[in-house]
Design an enzyme around this catalytic site. Structure first.
Site, PDB file in Angstrom:
ATOM      1  N   TYR A  89       0.824  -1.205   0.000  1.00  0.00           N
ATOM      2  CA  TYR A  89       0.000   0.000   0.000  1.00  0.00           C
ATOM      3  C   TYR A  89       0.858   1.254   0.000  1.00  0.00           C
ATOM      4  CZ  TYR A  89       0.814   0.295   5.111  1.00  0.00           C
ATOM      5  OH  TYR A  89       1.376   0.385   6.355  1.00  0.00           O
ATOM      6  N   ASP A 126       1.993   4.516   1.888  1.00  0.00           N
ATOM      7  CA  ASP A 126       2.059   5.065   3.242  1.00  0.00           C
ATOM      8  C   ASP A 126       2.783   6.408   3.192  1.00  0.00           C
ATOM      9  OD1 ASP A 126       2.041   5.530   5.926  1.00  0.00           O
ATOM     10  OD2 ASP A 126       3.226   3.781   6.496  1.00  0.00           O
ATOM     11  N   GLU A 152       4.738   0.793   0.413  1.00  0.00           N
ATOM     12  CA  GLU A 152       5.133  -0.003   1.581  1.00  0.00           C
ATOM     13  C   GLU A 152       4.740  -1.454   1.377  1.00  0.00           C
ATOM     14  OE1 GLU A 152       4.274  -0.340   6.380  1.00  0.00           O
ATOM     15  OE2 GLU A 152       4.574   1.618   5.456  1.00  0.00           O
ATOM     16  N   ARG A 171       1.330  -6.309  20.229  1.00  0.00           N
ATOM     17  CA  ARG A 171       2.269  -6.251  19.109  1.00  0.00           C
ATOM     18  C   ARG A 171       3.365  -5.256  19.475  1.00  0.00           C
ATOM     19  NH1 ARG A 171       2.521  -3.215  13.672  1.00  0.00           N
ATOM     20  NH2 ARG A 171       0.903  -1.921  14.601  1.00  0.00           N
TER      21      ARG A 171
END
Length: 492
Positions: A96, A98, A103, A241
């Protein structure tokens, strides 16, 4: 010992012939849309929460780089989803735009070797997109796997590690921050000059100039050494995460595997309460200053009016891992590799580690150029050579030239990584996501790291993809979505 699922997100520097920075977002969007491989053009943003903080609160807003903001003044943009133009690839990866950078986010992996190869396959993905972009527009696009434009702007190479929610912020912070400071000795990508502070001819880390705080949730400005974003891409009750943003984009898969492996060791030790306790008095300053010490032996100040060295700090993690963890072959090889490199750096200097460490390879290359062309280290042409080290085109990039000359260890050729764009074979949840894209594209309403939502007539069925499951390759043989969902449901 629990396995740690990891992934890498690389923002590529993009240069389009005849275009300037004000057109970068539009160019990056068009390049992503030009990706010619099998993919699904959608993404599910419901679970993205970049303002949530691991320390237990939510930021009101994220800080934007004021220089970047200037390029958007007076420009009308479409919806954010259109600008990002997300693609879910056949291997379960995400591609996509970014903030004006194409990215590539790898499929999630357990294996360091697989993750490093998928990261390198991302270079092929952006090259294929660039070639198609040129065919469609007539404009030449050059892509760089680096972290700075040498004009004060930096873009990221982020790492993601899934850890148990029971660890909490404090334990993760204490275990990971010392490693974030010192791992650059073995993993940095190198950079000519400095963009903050006192000038220097060369440094280990391409990113060290761009960090100003120890911990916060931002990624674009006021960048922290430890990013506190709490966006697990999994069940938030169970998972954290760990979002690492201070690492460099590596050309060498050995460096990529090494930088991920070192953070994994720190997290595994934190999980069992055996991480070495190092209280660095000024971790951000130490990160920046160590970047400028090519011996890797700088004294790192501690809170207790004492000091340590990168080697002693790293060895404490290795010794703790050998004493307390059930190390697999890959972990043991990582520790042995790091110790060997530290020995070589200590005894023979950076030329000895150039075959498998990016910053050293780049420095040796530049030493030769400086000598042969009688250049001063402040000559701007050296920044051009630095940039071309990261050109991902195998016919143009200087890293690829070093490979062909035998100056660095030969990597897996890009053309041999094409199969990794077509499918992911390691039995992580990315395998299931990729199979769904290839087999049931017409039934998918949205997809994300955490789940896939299928259309069922007028209804929507969300399939959770737990990150700790082993997903069987037999998923590729099921006949329909119901069987696909049923098989995954049976794993839980």
């Amino acid at each position: 010992m629990a396995r740690i699922l990891a992934g890498l997100e690389t923002e590529y520097g993009l240069l389009v012939s005849g275009h300037g920075a004000e057109e970068q977002i539009d160019d990056a969007t068009a390049l992503v849309r030009a990706y010619p491989g099998e993919c699904l053009s959608l993404w599910d943003y419901r679970y993205e929460s970049p303002r949530n903080d691991l320390r237990g609160f939510k930021q009101a807003h994220l800080t934007i780089d004021p220089e970047d903001a200037k390029f958007d003044v007076g420009r009308a943009r479409g919806p954010d989803a259109d600008m990002r133009s997300d693609r879910v690839l056949a291997n379960g990866a995400r591609f996509y735009n970014d903030h004006g950078h194409p990215e590539y986010s790898t499929p999630e992996c357990w294996s360091l070797a697989e993750l490093a190869k998928h990261d390198r396959a991302g270079e092929l993905a952006v090259l294929l997109a660039a070639q198609r972009f040129t065919q469609l527009t007539g404009l030449e696009a050059t892509l760089y796997k680096n972290n700075t434009d040498f004009h004060g702007a930096s873009y990221g190479t982020h790492e993601s590690y899934l850890a148990s929610r029971t660890l909490g912020f404090e334990r993760i912070f204490a275990a990971v921050v010392p490693m974030l400071v010192v791992r650059q000795v073995l993993t940095g990508a190198g950079k000519v000059g400095a963009e903050t502070g006192a000038s220097c001819p060369f440094q280990m880390s391409a990113r060290a100039d761009f960090f100003s705080e120890v911990a916060n949730v931002d990624t674009l400005f006021r960048r922290p050494l430890f990013n506190t974003r709490d966006e697990p891409h999994a069940d938030p009750v169970k998972w954290i995460r760990v979002h690492v943003i201070n690492g460099d984009a590596n050309m060498m898969t050995a460096c990529t595997a090494r930088k991920v492996g070192l953070i994994k060791l720190a997290l595994q030790l934190a999980e069992i309460g055996e991480a070495p306790l190092w209280r660095l008095s000024e971790p951000v300053r130490s990160f920046r200053e160590l970047s400028r010490d090519l011996t890797g032996s700088m004294a790192i100040p501690l809170e207790a009016r004492s000091w340590t060295t990168p080697r002693d700090l790293l060895e404490s993690y290795f010794a703790a891992a050998e004493a307390n963890l059930e190390l697999d072959v890959e972990d043991s090889a990582l520790i042995a590799d790091c110790r060997l490199l530290l020995d070589q750096l200590s005894s023979a200097g950076y030329p000895a580690i150039a075959p498998t460490v990016d910053w050293a390879a780049k420095r040796v290359m530049l030493d030769s150029i400086v000598a042969s062309e009688d250049l001063a280290w402040n000559d701007p042409v050296l920044k051009a050579y630095d940039l071309e080290y990261h050109n991902v085109d195998p016919d143009l990039g200087l890293f690829h030239a070093l490979e062909q000359m035998g100056s660095v260890n030969m990597e897996t050729p890009l053309e041999e990584l094409g199969s990794r764009l077509e499918r992911h074979t390691e039995p992580t949840r990315a395998l299931a996501r990729g199979i769904a894209v290839r087999r049931f594209k017409d039934r998918i309403q949205t997809a994300a790291w955490r789940s896939i939502t299928f259309k069922d007539g007028e209804d929507l069925l969300e399939l959770e993809l737990p990150p700790d499951l082993t997903y069987p390759t037999e998923l590729a043989d099921v006949e329909n979505v119901d069987s696909f969902m049923s098989m995954i449901g049976g794993l839980v």
